[in-house]
Design an enzyme around this catalytic site. Sequence first.
Site, PDB file in Angstrom:
ATOM      1  N   HIS A   1      41.529  42.333  42.692  1.00 35.24           N
ATOM      2  CA  HIS A   1      41.866  41.232  41.802  1.00 35.24           C
ATOM      3  C   HIS A   1      40.550  40.632  41.312  1.00 35.24           C
ATOM      4  CE1 HIS A   1      43.218  37.185  40.620  1.00 35.24           C
ATOM      5  NE2 HIS A   1      44.453  37.667  40.578  1.00 35.24           N
TER       6      HIS A   1
ATOM      7  N   ASP B   1      40.112  40.197  51.067  1.00 33.31           N
ATOM      8  CA  ASP B   1      41.001  39.363  50.266  1.00 33.31           C
ATOM      9  C   ASP B   1      42.420  39.592  50.777  1.00 33.31           C
ATOM     10  OD1 ASP B   1      42.670  38.221  48.411  1.00 33.31           O
ATOM     11  OD2 ASP B   1      42.006  39.438  46.716  1.00 33.31           O
TER      12      ASP B   1
ATOM     13  N   GLN C   1      47.529  38.462  49.217  1.00 28.80           N
ATOM     14  CA  GLN C   1      48.859  39.065  49.147  1.00 28.80           C
ATOM     15  C   GLN C   1      49.397  39.460  50.517  1.00 28.80           C
ATOM     16  OE1 GLN C   1      50.746  39.213  46.494  1.00 28.80           O
ATOM     17  NE2 GLN C   1      49.216  38.546  45.007  1.00 28.80           N
TER      18      GLN C   1
ATOM     19  N   LYS D   1      50.868  31.219  47.594  1.00 28.01           N
ATOM     20  CA  LYS D   1      51.550  32.510  47.678  1.00 28.01           C
ATOM     21  C   LYS D   1      52.328  32.673  48.988  1.00 28.01           C
ATOM     22  CE  LYS D   1      47.979  34.806  44.878  1.00 28.01           C
ATOM     23  NZ  LYS D   1      48.717  34.984  43.629  1.00 28.01           N
TER      24      LYS D   1
ATOM     25  N   CYS E   1      45.093  40.471  36.285  1.00 32.53           N
ATOM     26  CA  CYS E   1      43.727  40.231  36.778  1.00 32.53           C
ATOM     27  C   CYS E   1      43.240  41.403  37.624  1.00 32.53           C
ATOM     28  CB  CYS E   1      43.653  38.936  37.566  1.00 32.53           C
ATOM     29  SG  CYS E   1      43.999  37.468  36.589  1.00 32.53           S
TER      30      CYS E   1
END
Length: 682
Positions: free
Chosen positions: A128, A205, A208, A231, A371
């Site tokens: 991302h 990261d 998600q 999220k 993105c």
Amino acid sequence: MTIDVESTRKAFPFFETAADGSRPPVYLDSAATTQKPAVVLDALSHYYTRANANVHRGVYRLAVEATELYEGARRKVAAFVNAPRAEEIVFTKNATEATNLLANTLMWGDGRLRVGPGDEIVLTEMEHHSNLIPWRLLAERVGAKVSYLGITDDGRLDLSRLAELVTERTKVVAVVHASNILGTVNPIAPIAARAAEVGALLVVDAAQSVPHLGVDVAALGADFVTFSGHKMCGPTGIGVLWGRHELLAALPPFLGGGEMIETVSVDAMHYAAPPLKFEAGTPPVAQAVGLGAACDFLSEIGMDAVAAHDQALIEYALDRLGEVPGIRFIGPADTSDRLPLLSFVVDGMPLQQVRTALDEAGIAVRSGHHCAQLACSRFGIPAAIRASFYLYNSPDEVDVLATTLEQARGSRRGEQTPHAVYEAADTRQVRPYQEVLVPAIFRPWAYRLVEELAPAQGARALDIGTGPGTVARVMAAAVGDGGAVVGTDPSPAMLALAREEPPVSGAPIQYVECGAAPLHVSDEAFDLITVQQALQFVPDRRAAVAEMRRAARPGARIAIATWSPLRRNPLFRALHDAVGAVLGPGPAALFEEPWSLGGEEVAALVEEAGFGRVELREWTVPVTIPGGPDALCCLFDFSAVGPHISVHRRDLHATVRANLAHCTDGHGVHAETSANVVTAQA
């Protein structure tokens, strides 16, 4: 333990039927942001109404209570991701800020914690932009080198070059745990082992993965992990940076100010210990409290139950959506190590038409490059539709999505491809446009518009209301072979004319219908946008300009041309006056509509949409119509007065000839055209 979707949805006010009887959309965009349960909203409300005070500074009862709520939220987040110490949880604005915090402090750090000239940063093509751009900026600023782990054809991370790319010169390896566009859950263990072997820092990261997988940062093998609250059922405006305590203690602060300082004198200062060292100023107290409540909510459901629900849903979605004719998934086709999200295109249907059909059916999905442009480029697509699911979604909603796609594709002009649609279009009515108006009027304007924008080689350009591709063709030559041009128009007949023209030397041109009510343009991002005499014919101009802004990447330039009033356009005024004399004031008013949109209104819409450096000018371009007044009368056949002319054609032509006699000779009609041109920058 399994999730009862029906009872789970009752915890979310979003899914309640409104007082007017309206129902919420089928919400399939949880990868972008999740809906919020009532317990999170209640926690926010309680803080603001009963415990609102600044934290860490006051010793009165209310301030102590606020501080306990804030630090209690930190402890809840630490427990949720199994952080060894609550002090390893740094609250940020979002995951993007967490990554920027790291990238900047690693530019200022010492020894192992400093990235400098000649050092290497290894990323992946799945990233991302929030875990890509900060590292690219760091590399640009210090002279470091960036390399990438690739993606396999089946959408998995390609680790075949891991040892080759991650070397003793590598200072940082930044990798996404789960891709927001492919759905792939990446194996972190081998990457962590290789990073540790060469002494590189591993940044993961997990924006998600944390909401879906029950991430254990202590076992992950990373040095730093970032994720976002919104999220995972939490509020917006709150993110988390987890880092090993000894590393956080060794890093310099990111921002200076209150809270992050322990002591300061005129010639010395001592920073606070982590995490406060990285939380300068008043922190997002309410948002942290809301995130703590979200952790409680998810923990009560059980992350094992969430993961099992997600797995069953993605298995069903892959099977059911796989039945849609022409659908093509972007990402793994199997369900192992897979998030509950699907990105796809539908062959034969432009992306904007797919998302329009879904939106009209009350289905909320995301479209675009998400993105993740490197991943899009890897699979040869500019953009995709993404449906992402969460604990409040059911197989019934997958069925609604699949059925809507099947119906939309079936109604797509008898299953014809766009090429077939253009081939079948009846171009007789608009052909004079190409034969008369383009060479005499619109081509000079095309050159003027493109010259004004001064496109760079390799730029991506969008022409809205492209007609038979006049501006698109001039732009394609200007941006060269490395660029790309998309020409959009509401009329298949106009696009059919454009396709008839031989290819130009330069960028390839893609022609796509865009509609007018509403206007929907390509889901790509563009450097240049031209709008030549099209905004007049769009019913919702505000929404249309907002759509243009969405398609403009940061720094993109736009030029919108709209005709000046008839008094400034003698050719068109002659036609208007003939309509008034022969057909009366009603049809004359219809003919006047394209000249009724003022430049000031356009400039205001452009500024309202978020463009900057807005400038309004009036341009005048001389024209000659070689065919004379009768050639110019072709405008009657495809303007608003077309249905009214019937037996009056001869009288109209005669009146136009009389009106233009003063500027007609053996070479044609000589006059000028004038337009208001608004230029701006995104």
